[in-house]
Design an enzyme around this catalytic site. Structure first.
Site, PDB file in Angstrom:
ATOM      1  N   LYS A 171       0.883  -1.170   0.000  1.00  0.00           N
ATOM      2  CA  LYS A 171       0.000   0.000   0.000  1.00  0.00           C
ATOM      3  C   LYS A 171       0.920   1.219   0.000  1.00  0.00           C
ATOM      4  O   LYS A 171       0.861   2.084   0.883  1.00  0.00           O
ATOM      5  CB  LYS A 171      -0.915  -0.063   1.237  1.00  0.00           C
ATOM      6  CG  LYS A 171      -2.032   0.933   1.265  1.00  0.00           C
ATOM      7  CD  LYS A 171      -3.123   0.673   0.249  1.00  0.00           C
ATOM      8  CE  LYS A 171      -4.133   1.805   0.270  1.00  0.00           C
ATOM      9  NZ  LYS A 171      -5.036   1.808  -0.900  1.00  0.00           N
ATOM     10  N   ASP A 206      -5.577  -3.176  -2.276  1.00  0.00           N
ATOM     11  CA  ASP A 206      -7.005  -3.098  -2.632  1.00  0.00           C
ATOM     12  C   ASP A 206      -7.224  -3.552  -4.067  1.00  0.00           C
ATOM     13  O   ASP A 206      -8.177  -4.278  -4.370  1.00  0.00           O
ATOM     14  CB  ASP A 206      -7.565  -1.683  -2.396  1.00  0.00           C
ATOM     15  CG  ASP A 206      -6.603  -0.579  -2.799  1.00  0.00           C
ATOM     16  OD1 ASP A 206      -5.410  -0.865  -3.043  1.00  0.00           O
ATOM     17  OD2 ASP A 206      -7.030   0.577  -2.884  1.00  0.00           O
TER      18      ASP A 206
END
Ligand code: NAD
Length: 356
Positions: A192, A224
């Site tokens: 991330k 994600d």
């Protein structure tokens, strides 16, 4: 003749039933490929609490450390749910991972062709086969970082810390790059890095390491996006490497795509060749003692053991091929479909042995 010392942690619930079948298959494989296996039993989980008062006796750690490899069934069950957190069967599991220094968790997410219908994804999405290896860092990151309770101007607050050092990232990175070299030479590093500083260090380190593996194509995905891509187009993945918390979530997601929890194996490795091998499912207390548990995840864990700890790749191939073949005709109740032969746990073990 080579002799391998294996510690068996049969555990609780269906653990002893499925380990029996895995041992049967390992013995058959040993006969065929010309090596010997010696077994030592040790206690972990609920059975250890019953016998000694604690889920991970020191004797178990000593036996595991003295062996070439460890095979675990599963631990836990309602009988021990009232134990305090630090004395629950699952605490024994975390304890043994720590005691053996198992920093790399390998979770293959595979769809066997005969079980394609068990996947919740459409056939056109999963294609003929799905074969992903998730390499998860297991002893660092937010699960082991500093945590605590505090207050924000009188408002109760809590924090957990995600921290990795370069050495920790490099050692899991090497496991993943080496794995990619043995497979299709594609590695996806998941982080991330658009938000987290620890992820930026993770990404920089993976890029630096990639210079040592010019044949491996390295790509980066935010976690994600990776979660989305796994259900949108799982065929794009070969090896995925990621941190402890991201790997925890993504490996469960990937395993659900296969649709059958009784089929999936896993390995946890340390910096020597010692590994602990186990099915990804739990102790299934709801079916324990009925002789209907699917032993294939544990049998496939033995194949991983032969490949990654014992350097017997041909024996590993033979078990995997036998498991794939047996599914064409023979099923335990959890994966049964009409027209197949419905068998018990021991009959499934016998059927795999007959194909080796
Ligand atoms: P579970 O994986 O044990 O069972 C979930 C469902 O899948 C159940 O319906 C079970 O019957 C079925 N199932 C699981 N393995 C199967 C197999 N080999 N063959 C046929 N059916 C199978 O998960 P749970 O019910 O959430 O947990 C039960 C216990 O296991 C809990 O105490 C939990 O803490 C423990 N657990 C242990 C491990 C481990 O030892 N590594 C992992 C997960 C859960």
């Amino acid at each position: 003749m080579k002799n391998y010392n294996i510690t068996l942690l049969r555990g609780d619930g269906i653990g002893p039933e499925i380990v029996n079948e895995a041992v049967k298959v390992l013995d058959k494989t040993a006969d065929k490929f010309g090596f010997k296996v010696t077994y030592t039993d040790a206690l972990l989980g609920g059975c250890a609490i019953d016998a000694t008062g604690v889920p991970l006796p020191q004797e178990t750690i000593d036996k595991c450390l003295a062996s070439d490899s460890v095979l675990l069934g599963a631990v836990g069950g309602p009988k021990w749910d009232s134990q305090p957190g630090s004395n629950r069967p699952e605490a024994g599991l975390l304890g043994i991972r720590g005691a053996l220094g198992l920093f790399a968790n390998l979770r293959p997410a595979v769809i066997f062709e005969p079980l394609r219908d068990a996947s919740p994804l459409r056939k056109d999405i999963i294609g003929d086969a799905m074969d992903i290896m998730i390499v998860r860092e297991l002893t660092g990151g937010i699960y082991f970082g500093e945590r605590g309770r505090t207050d924000d101007d009188g408002v109760p607050a809590a924090y957990d810390t995600e921290k990795y050092n370069v050495n920790e990232i490099e050692r899991i990175g090497r496991v993943a790059f080496d794995m990619a070299m043995k497979r299709n030479k594609k590695l996806t590093s998941v982080d991330k890095a658009n938000v987290l500083e620890s992820s930026r260090l993770w990404r920089e380190t993976m890029i630096r390491l990639s210079a040592e593996y010019p044949e491996v194509t390295l790509e980066h995905l935010y976690v994600d996006n990776c979660a989305m891509q796994l259900v949108r187009n799982p065929k794009q993945f070969d090896v995925i490497v990621t941190s402890n918390i991201f790997g925890d979530i993504l490996s469960d997601e990937a395993s659900m795509i296969s649709g059958s929890i009784g089929m999936l194996a896993s390995a946890s490795l340390n910096s020597t060749k010692l590994g602990m091998y186990e099915p990804i499912h739990g102790s299934a207390p709801d079916i324990a003692g009925q002789g209907i548990a699917n032993p294939l995840a544990t049998i496939l864990s033995v194949a991983m053991m032969l490949r990654y700890s014992l350097d017997e790749p041909e024996a590993a191939d033979a078990i995997e091929a036998a498991a794939a073949e047996v599914l064409k005709t023979t099923r335990t109740p959890d994966i049964y479909t009409e027209g197949m032969k419905k068998v018990s746990t021991t009959e499934m073990g016998d059927a795999v042995c007959a194909l080796i």
